[in-house]
Write an enzyme that holds these catalytic residues in place. Structure first.
Site, mmCIF file in Angstrom:
data_model
loop_
_atom_site.group_PDB
_atom_site.id
_atom_site.type_symbol
_atom_site.label_atom_id
_atom_site.label_comp_id
_atom_site.label_asym_id
_atom_site.label_seq_id
_atom_site.Cartn_x
_atom_site.Cartn_y
_atom_site.Cartn_z
ATOM 1 C CE LYS A 1 -2.231 -1.321 4.172
ATOM 2 N NZ LYS A 1 -0.982 -2.121 3.881
ATOM 3 N NE ARG B 1 -4.635 -1.084 9.620
ATOM 4 C CZ ARG B 1 -3.897 -1.011 9.247
ATOM 5 N NH1 ARG B 1 -3.470 0.768 8.733
ATOM 6 N NH2 ARG B 1 -2.719 -1.927 8.968
ATOM 7 N NE ARG C 1 7.614 -3.073 6.134
ATOM 8 C CZ ARG C 1 6.070 -3.126 6.430
ATOM 9 N NH1 ARG C 1 5.894 -2.243 5.426
ATOM 10 N NH2 ARG C 1 6.069 -2.859 7.183
ATOM 11 N NE ARG D 1 5.770 -1.262 9.764
ATOM 12 C CZ ARG D 1 4.894 -0.679 9.579
ATOM 13 N NH1 ARG D 1 4.724 -0.090 8.272
ATOM 14 N NH2 ARG D 1 3.873 -1.492 9.925
ATOM 15 N NE ARG E 1 2.355 -5.158 11.215
ATOM 16 C CZ ARG E 1 2.817 -5.429 10.465
ATOM 17 N NH1 ARG E 1 3.689 -5.989 10.039
ATOM 18 N NH2 ARG E 1 2.579 -4.525 8.727
HETATM 19 P P1 AP5 Z 1 4.733 -1.643 1.615
HETATM 20 O O1 AP5 Z 1 4.661 -0.693 0.655
HETATM 21 O O2 AP5 Z 1 5.393 -1.127 2.336
HETATM 22 O O3 AP5 Z 1 3.852 -2.330 2.010
HETATM 23 P P2 AP5 Z 1 2.258 -1.825 3.448
HETATM 24 O O4 AP5 Z 1 1.043 -2.532 2.064
HETATM 25 O O5 AP5 Z 1 2.379 -0.350 3.392
HETATM 26 O O6 AP5 Z 1 2.886 -2.286 5.294
HETATM 27 P P3 AP5 Z 1 3.095 -2.205 5.780
HETATM 28 O O7 AP5 Z 1 3.196 -3.151 6.806
HETATM 29 O O8 AP5 Z 1 3.083 0.020 6.210
HETATM 30 O O9 AP5 Z 1 1.298 -2.191 6.354
HETATM 31 P P4 AP5 Z 1 0.353 -2.098 7.593
HETATM 32 O O10 AP5 Z 1 -1.116 -2.064 7.113
HETATM 33 O O11 AP5 Z 1 0.628 -3.235 7.869
HETATM 34 O O12 AP5 Z 1 0.809 -1.163 8.123
HETATM 35 P P5 AP5 Z 1 0.612 0.603 8.769
HETATM 36 O O13 AP5 Z 1 2.021 1.038 8.963
HETATM 37 O O14 AP5 Z 1 -0.667 1.114 7.706
HETATM 38 O O15 AP5 Z 1 5.745 -3.108 1.910
HETATM 39 C C1 AP5 Z 1 5.859 -4.047 1.991
HETATM 40 C C2 AP5 Z 1 7.654 -4.523 1.514
HETATM 41 O O16 AP5 Z 1 7.292 -5.042 0.636
HETATM 42 C C3 AP5 Z 1 8.757 -3.332 1.627
HETATM 43 O O17 AP5 Z 1 9.623 -3.571 2.043
HETATM 44 C C4 AP5 Z 1 8.618 -2.880 0.057
HETATM 45 O O18 AP5 Z 1 9.511 -2.539 -0.487
HETATM 46 C C5 AP5 Z 1 8.084 -4.257 -0.471
HETATM 47 N N1 AP5 Z 1 7.352 -4.282 -1.853
HETATM 48 C C6 AP5 Z 1 6.695 -4.063 -1.869
HETATM 49 N N2 AP5 Z 1 5.509 -3.855 -3.516
HETATM 50 C C7 AP5 Z 1 6.403 -5.035 -3.648
HETATM 51 C C8 AP5 Z 1 6.148 -5.639 -4.712
HETATM 52 N N3 AP5 Z 1 5.385 -5.692 -5.569
HETATM 53 N N4 AP5 Z 1 6.551 -6.733 -4.550
HETATM 54 C C9 AP5 Z 1 8.009 -6.934 -4.137
HETATM 55 N N5 AP5 Z 1 8.086 -6.160 -2.705
HETATM 56 C C10 AP5 Z 1 7.157 -5.579 -2.418
HETATM 57 O O19 AP5 Z 1 0.130 0.395 9.515
HETATM 58 C C11 AP5 Z 1 1.212 -0.556 11.231
HETATM 59 C C12 AP5 Z 1 -0.071 -0.348 12.307
HETATM 60 O O20 AP5 Z 1 -0.648 1.158 12.847
HETATM 61 C C13 AP5 Z 1 -1.108 -1.318 12.250
HETATM 62 O O21 AP5 Z 1 -0.797 -2.958 12.820
HETATM 63 C C14 AP5 Z 1 -2.069 -0.697 14.079
HETATM 64 O O22 AP5 Z 1 -1.198 -1.009 15.066
HETATM 65 C C15 AP5 Z 1 -1.594 0.409 13.560
HETATM 66 N N6 AP5 Z 1 -2.809 1.286 12.822
HETATM 67 C C16 AP5 Z 1 -2.441 1.903 12.053
HETATM 68 N N7 AP5 Z 1 -3.567 2.385 10.873
HETATM 69 C C17 AP5 Z 1 -4.936 1.826 11.435
HETATM 70 C C18 AP5 Z 1 -5.918 2.135 12.060
HETATM 71 N N8 AP5 Z 1 -6.961 3.009 10.750
HETATM 72 N N9 AP5 Z 1 -6.609 1.755 12.510
HETATM 73 C C19 AP5 Z 1 -5.776 1.312 13.391
HETATM 74 N N10 AP5 Z 1 -4.846 0.452 13.453
HETATM 75 C C20 AP5 Z 1 -4.143 1.430 12.333
#
Ligand code: AP5
Length: 218
Positions: A13, A88, A127, A160, A171
């Site tokens: 994402k 979410r 990552r 992280r 997660r």
């Molecule tokens: P990346 O682009 O970082 O993936 P992502 O989907 O953004 O992953 P996140 O882990 O950041 O998502 P998440 O939803 O768990 O975490 P968030 O920060 O929102 O890519 C991942 C890896 O893969 C990278 O190394 C990249 O280089 C590689 N990659 C990407 N695309 C690729 C491809 N096509 N091919 C190969 N490699 C690739 O949330 C974290 C925490 O915050 C949650 O657990 C929760 O506690 C809290 N939180 C955040 N938002 C909310 C909400 N709305 N409600 C409640 N809690 C929340």
């Protein structure tokens, strides 16, 4: 363009949101990034969110809805935005509809990036991110030029706290239980598109752009 990106942890994402921002001049609204910045700055929000995030649990709805309500009113969101990691839960999605209606607006599209469980595990364990500029790397697919340091500013890369195996499992479970039902929610509204996120980033981006409504993606 007002867009939501859905997808399990590590679906890409953030990676795709950055590309959309560059192509369409949108504001990038990532609740994960906002919460991590709050933790780093030691704010009240950060202190409240840290325990949930470190163990891979979702932060309570009222905290994140408050963040979004304020963020979407910022001037840079006027030209459009991509929501990365929000909503979410169904209550968050309902709150988002209300916030946008209050601004005289509505979503144009919701794109779910689908990946297998094995891809989720691989992407999250491999990552590394820059604590200074937020750039993310993958140790195999997208490594930094010099091992262990950020290409942009030379800062030492970190893993992280929620990218450890136990937290990744939690997660994923949170996603299946609370976030995946949003697909049905948005399908009902006629907004949902799904793309295969298991391909290389350029291919995923091409599919994503192809999935956007033509009226907003030209
Ligand atoms: P990346 O682009 O970082 O993936 P992502 O989907 O953004 O992953 P996140 O882990 O950041 O998502 P998440 O939803 O768990 O975490 P968030 O920060 O929102 O890519 C991942 C890896 O893969 C990278 O190394 C990249 O280089 C590689 N990659 C990407 N695309 C690729 C491809 N096509 N091919 C190969 N490699 C690739 O949330 C974290 C925490 O915050 C949650 O657990 C929760 O506690 C809290 N939180 C955040 N938002 C909310 C909400 N709305 N409600 C409640 N809690 C929340």
């Amino acid at each position: 363009m007002k867009l939501v990106l859905l997808g399990p942890p590590g679906a890409g994402k953030g990676t795709q949101a950055k590309r959309l921002v560059e192509k369409y001049g949108l504001a990038h609204v990532s609740t994960g990034d906002i919460l991590r910045a709050a933790i780093q700055q030691g704010t009240k929000l950060g202190l409240e969110a840290k325990g949930f995030m470190d163990r891979g649990a979702l932060v309570p709805d009222e905290l994140v809805v408050g963040i979004i309500r304020e963020r979407l009113q910022a001037p840079d969101c006027k030209a459009g935005f991509v929501l990365d990691g929000f909503p979410r839960t169904v209550p968050q999605a309902e709150a988002l509809d209300r916030v946008l209606a209050g601004l005289g607006s509505r979503l144009d599209a919701v794109v779910a990036i689908d990946v297998s469980d094995q891809t989720v595990i691989d992407r999250n364990t491999q990552r590394r991110s820059c604590p200074k500029c937020g750039a993310t790397y993958h140790l195999v697919n997208a490594p930094p030029q010099k091992p262990g340091v950020c290409d942009n500013d030379g800062t030492a890369l970190v893993q992280r706290p929620d990218d450890r195996p136990e937290q990744i499992k939690k997660r994923m479970a949170e996603y299946r239980e609370k976030t995946e039902p949003l697909k049905a929610f948005y399908r009902k509204q006629g907004l949902l598109q799904e793309v295969d996120g298991g391909q290389p980033p350029d291919d995923v981006f091409a599919r994503l752009v192809g999935a956007l409504p033509r009226a907003v993606s030209r």
